[in-house]
Design an enzyme around this catalytic site. Structure first.
Site, PDB file in Angstrom:
ATOM      1  N   SER A 113       0.690  -1.125   0.167  1.00  0.00           N
ATOM      2  CA  SER A 113      -0.044  -0.154   0.137  1.00  0.00           C
ATOM      3  C   SER A 113       0.824   1.332  -0.050  1.00  0.00           C
ATOM      4  CB  SER A 113      -0.791  -0.084   1.178  1.00  0.00           C
ATOM      5  OG  SER A 113      -1.148  -1.319   1.645  1.00  0.00           O
ATOM      6  N   HIS A 134      -1.612  -3.459  -6.730  1.00  0.00           N
ATOM      7  CA  HIS A 134      -2.082  -2.942  -5.297  1.00  0.00           C
ATOM      8  C   HIS A 134      -3.742  -3.042  -5.379  1.00  0.00           C
ATOM      9  CE1 HIS A 134      -3.110   0.330  -2.143  1.00  0.00           C
ATOM     10  NE2 HIS A 134      -3.393  -0.786  -1.686  1.00  0.00           N
ATOM     11  N   GLU A 146      -4.545  -0.754  -8.464  1.00  0.00           N
ATOM     12  CA  GLU A 146      -3.823   0.379  -8.594  1.00  0.00           C
ATOM     13  C   GLU A 146      -2.596  -0.130  -9.010  1.00  0.00           C
ATOM     14  OE1 GLU A 146      -2.784   2.782  -5.161  1.00  0.00           O
ATOM     15  OE2 GLU A 146      -2.804   4.510  -6.396  1.00  0.00           O
ATOM     16  N   ASN A 184      -3.622   5.847  -1.210  1.00  0.00           N
ATOM     17  CA  ASN A 184      -3.481   6.172   0.223  1.00  0.00           C
ATOM     18  C   ASN A 184      -3.050   7.705   0.474  1.00  0.00           C
ATOM     19  OD1 ASN A 184      -4.209   3.791   1.739  1.00  0.00           O
ATOM     20  ND2 ASN A 184      -2.547   2.558   0.705  1.00  0.00           N
TER      21      ASN A 184
HETATM   22  N1  CAA Z   1     -16.247 -12.242  -0.711  1.00  0.00           N
HETATM   23  C1  CAA Z   1     -17.452 -12.233  -1.390  1.00  0.00           C
HETATM   24  N2  CAA Z   1     -18.489 -11.632  -1.141  1.00  0.00           N
HETATM   25  C2  CAA Z   1     -18.284 -10.381  -0.079  1.00  0.00           C
HETATM   26  C3  CAA Z   1     -17.232 -10.270   0.615  1.00  0.00           C
HETATM   27  C4  CAA Z   1     -15.921 -11.394   0.475  1.00  0.00           C
HETATM   28  N3  CAA Z   1     -14.781 -11.115   1.059  1.00  0.00           N
HETATM   29  N4  CAA Z   1     -17.528  -9.464   1.619  1.00  0.00           N
HETATM   30  C5  CAA Z   1     -18.762  -8.814   1.046  1.00  0.00           C
HETATM   31  N5  CAA Z   1     -19.320  -9.526   0.196  1.00  0.00           N
HETATM   32  C6  CAA Z   1     -20.502  -9.313  -0.522  1.00  0.00           C
HETATM   33  C7  CAA Z   1     -21.593  -9.873   0.590  1.00  0.00           C
HETATM   34  O1  CAA Z   1     -22.024 -11.125   0.615  1.00  0.00           O
HETATM   35  C8  CAA Z   1     -22.661  -8.823   0.067  1.00  0.00           C
HETATM   36  O2  CAA Z   1     -23.582  -9.572  -0.967  1.00  0.00           O
HETATM   37  P1  CAA Z   1     -24.804  -9.238  -1.427  1.00  0.00           P
HETATM   38  O3  CAA Z   1     -25.240  -7.837  -1.700  1.00  0.00           O
HETATM   39  O4  CAA Z   1     -25.294 -10.215  -2.297  1.00  0.00           O
HETATM   40  O5  CAA Z   1     -25.813  -9.852   0.009  1.00  0.00           O
HETATM   41  C9  CAA Z   1     -22.210  -7.601  -0.573  1.00  0.00           C
HETATM   42  O6  CAA Z   1     -20.819  -8.223  -0.887  1.00  0.00           O
HETATM   43  C10 CAA Z   1     -22.190  -6.479   0.250  1.00  0.00           C
HETATM   44  O7  CAA Z   1     -21.723  -7.025   1.648  1.00  0.00           O
HETATM   45  P2  CAA Z   1     -22.501  -6.572   3.080  1.00  0.00           P
HETATM   46  O8  CAA Z   1     -23.807  -6.693   2.798  1.00  0.00           O
HETATM   47  O9  CAA Z   1     -22.055  -7.473   4.053  1.00  0.00           O
HETATM   48  O10 CAA Z   1     -22.180  -5.286   3.603  1.00  0.00           O
HETATM   49  P3  CAA Z   1     -21.828  -3.962   2.860  1.00  0.00           P
HETATM   50  O11 CAA Z   1     -22.982  -3.640   1.681  1.00  0.00           O
HETATM   51  O12 CAA Z   1     -21.506  -2.758   3.813  1.00  0.00           O
HETATM   52  O13 CAA Z   1     -20.537  -4.314   1.843  1.00  0.00           O
HETATM   53  C11 CAA Z   1     -18.106  -4.090   1.858  1.00  0.00           C
HETATM   54  C12 CAA Z   1     -19.445  -4.610   2.526  1.00  0.00           C
HETATM   55  C13 CAA Z   1     -17.994  -4.659   0.605  1.00  0.00           C
HETATM   56  C14 CAA Z   1     -16.973  -4.136   2.562  1.00  0.00           C
HETATM   57  C15 CAA Z   1     -18.432  -2.469   1.562  1.00  0.00           C
HETATM   58  O14 CAA Z   1     -18.791  -1.771   2.978  1.00  0.00           O
HETATM   59  C16 CAA Z   1     -17.380  -1.664   1.079  1.00  0.00           C
HETATM   60  O15 CAA Z   1     -17.210  -1.603  -0.087  1.00  0.00           O
HETATM   61  N6  CAA Z   1     -16.720  -1.061   1.862  1.00  0.00           N
HETATM   62  C17 CAA Z   1     -15.478  -0.007   1.489  1.00  0.00           C
HETATM   63  C18 CAA Z   1     -14.271  -1.048   1.374  1.00  0.00           C
HETATM   64  C19 CAA Z   1     -13.109  -0.131   1.214  1.00  0.00           C
HETATM   65  O16 CAA Z   1     -13.278   1.311   0.923  1.00  0.00           O
HETATM   66  N7  CAA Z   1     -12.122  -0.928   0.719  1.00  0.00           N
HETATM   67  C20 CAA Z   1     -10.718  -0.347   0.336  1.00  0.00           C
HETATM   68  C21 CAA Z   1      -9.809  -0.420   1.767  1.00  0.00           C
HETATM   69  S1  CAA Z   1      -8.285   0.414   1.505  1.00  0.00           S
HETATM   70  C22 CAA Z   1      -7.345  -0.978   0.891  1.00  0.00           C
HETATM   71  O17 CAA Z   1      -7.740  -2.100   0.895  1.00  0.00           O
HETATM   72  C23 CAA Z   1      -6.169  -0.718   0.399  1.00  0.00           C
HETATM   73  C24 CAA Z   1      -5.021  -0.019   1.232  1.00  0.00           C
HETATM   74  O18 CAA Z   1      -3.894   0.356   0.659  1.00  0.00           O
HETATM   75  C25 CAA Z   1      -5.262   0.249   2.610  1.00  0.00           C
END
Ligand code: CAA
Length: 277
Positions: A113, A134, A146, A184
């Site tokens: 990251s 990334h 990325e 980031n």
């Molecule tokens: N595998 C498969 N499916 C998944 C899953 C996984 N690991 N996690 C969630 N899902 C699916 C769920 O089953 C659900 O499916 P349905 O809509 O069919 O029921 C769907 O995704 C949505 O999940 P939830 O209903 O549990 O909850 P949500 O709508 O809040 O979604 C989330 C969860 C996908 C995590 C969403 O909140 C999200 O996108 N959050 C933001 C995440 C983000 O910003 N990530 C980037 C972080 S930064 C990074 O990673 C890099 C870095 O350098 C730090």
């Protein structure tokens, strides 16, 4: 390049997710982690995730998991994707070893990251074949990759990784190798400012996150997101931004450091800004 055989080093939440999407694309994956039990935990996580995706028409765990082979060391492959802890000396050791073991035409990619890709490239004898790839958490769900070019990365390497990301069903966006890249550099000041708002008593954690969720249509608020990423990871990325860009605005909020010192690392430790017990 098709990258039929991919080595993923690091079986944490990112490495496990990467191994899953690569295997789901039909490729063979060798998965390695030094930490005992990490690969088994990753396989259990993949089974659960693939189960959910299969309900929406994706491949089943039975189709995908046999393509993932746990390995006890770095082994030969067409591509390395490294996804270990954000520690430059650990990553450099992996890149040195992979440079010895993988064929000369293999590409060495890091899911870092924030660690400079240029310095990882410099420890190898194939700096033109080193690149940042990334992914975003949860890897099976989020579409972005990325793609970060080191100073030494060749056009051919960048084109091959962009094509691979597309073949994995992701959308690549290219960036150059500056601290925090693009993702980031934008995300961490947002998370940090939310931590300051909490520390200074501007609002409770729930209110801060509700404002981001409903006010800006973010899927989750910055504090819940920091818990998902890991507060230790957030602090180490902020340290890289702070040191690399030399601007005090990137220094991690003292509350974040305090939580990390107390072992409140977010979801993975059961408690961060929120309690997951
Ligand atoms: N595998 C498969 N499916 C998944 C899953 C996984 N690991 N996690 C969630 N899902 C699916 C769920 O089953 C659900 O499916 P349905 O809509 O069919 O029921 C769907 O995704 C949505 O999940 P939830 O209903 O549990 O909850 P949500 O709508 O809040 O979604 C989330 C969860 C996908 C995590 C969403 O909140 C999200 O996108 N959050 C933001 C995440 C983000 O910003 N990530 C980037 C972080 S930064 C990074 O990673 C890099 C870095 O350098 C730090």
């Amino acid at each position: 390049m098709r990258f039929e055989h991919v080595l993923v080093v690091g079986a944490g939440q990112m490495g496990g997710g990467i191994a899953q999407v690569v295997a789901a694309s039909g490729r063979r994956v060798a998965l390695h982690d030094e930490v005992p039990g990490a690969v088994e935990r990753a396989l259990a996580g993949m089974e659960k995730s693939l189960g959910k995706l299969a309900e929406k028409g994706g491949p089943t765990p039975e189709q995908v998991l046999p393509r993932v082979t746990p390995v006890g060391d770095i082994v030969g492959a067409d591509l390395l994707i490294e996804a270990v802890v954000e520690d430059v000396s650990v990553k450099e050791a992996i890149f040195r070893r992979a440079d010895e073991v993988l064929p000369a035409d293999a590409i060495l990619a890091s899911n870092t990251s924030s660690i400079p890709i240029t310095s990882l490239a410099a420890v190898t004898a194939r700096p033109d074949k080193v690149i940042g790839m990334h992914f975003f958490n949860p890897v099976p769900v989020l579409k972005l990759v990325e793609v970060i070019r080191a100073l030494q990365t060749s056009d051919e390497t960048a084109a091959a990784i962009v094509a691979l990301a597309e073949d994995l069903g992701k959308t690549p966006a290219q960036a150059n190798d500056f601290p925090g890249f693009v993702s980031n550099r934008i995300l961490m000041p947002f998370v940090n400012e939310a931590a300051y708002a909490l520390m200074e008593g501007v609002a409770e954690a729930e209110a801060i996150d509700t404002i981001a969720k409903l006010g800006f249509a973010h899927p989750m608020g910055p504090l819940a997101l920091a818990d998902l990423i890991g507060l230790d990871t957030c602090v180490s990325i902020m340290d890289v931004l702070h040191e690399g860009l030399g601007d005090p605005k990137y220094a991690p909020c003292p509350l974040l450091r305090q939580y990390v010192a107390a072992g409140r690392l977010g979801r993975k430790s059961g408690r961060g800004f929120y309690d997951y017990a």
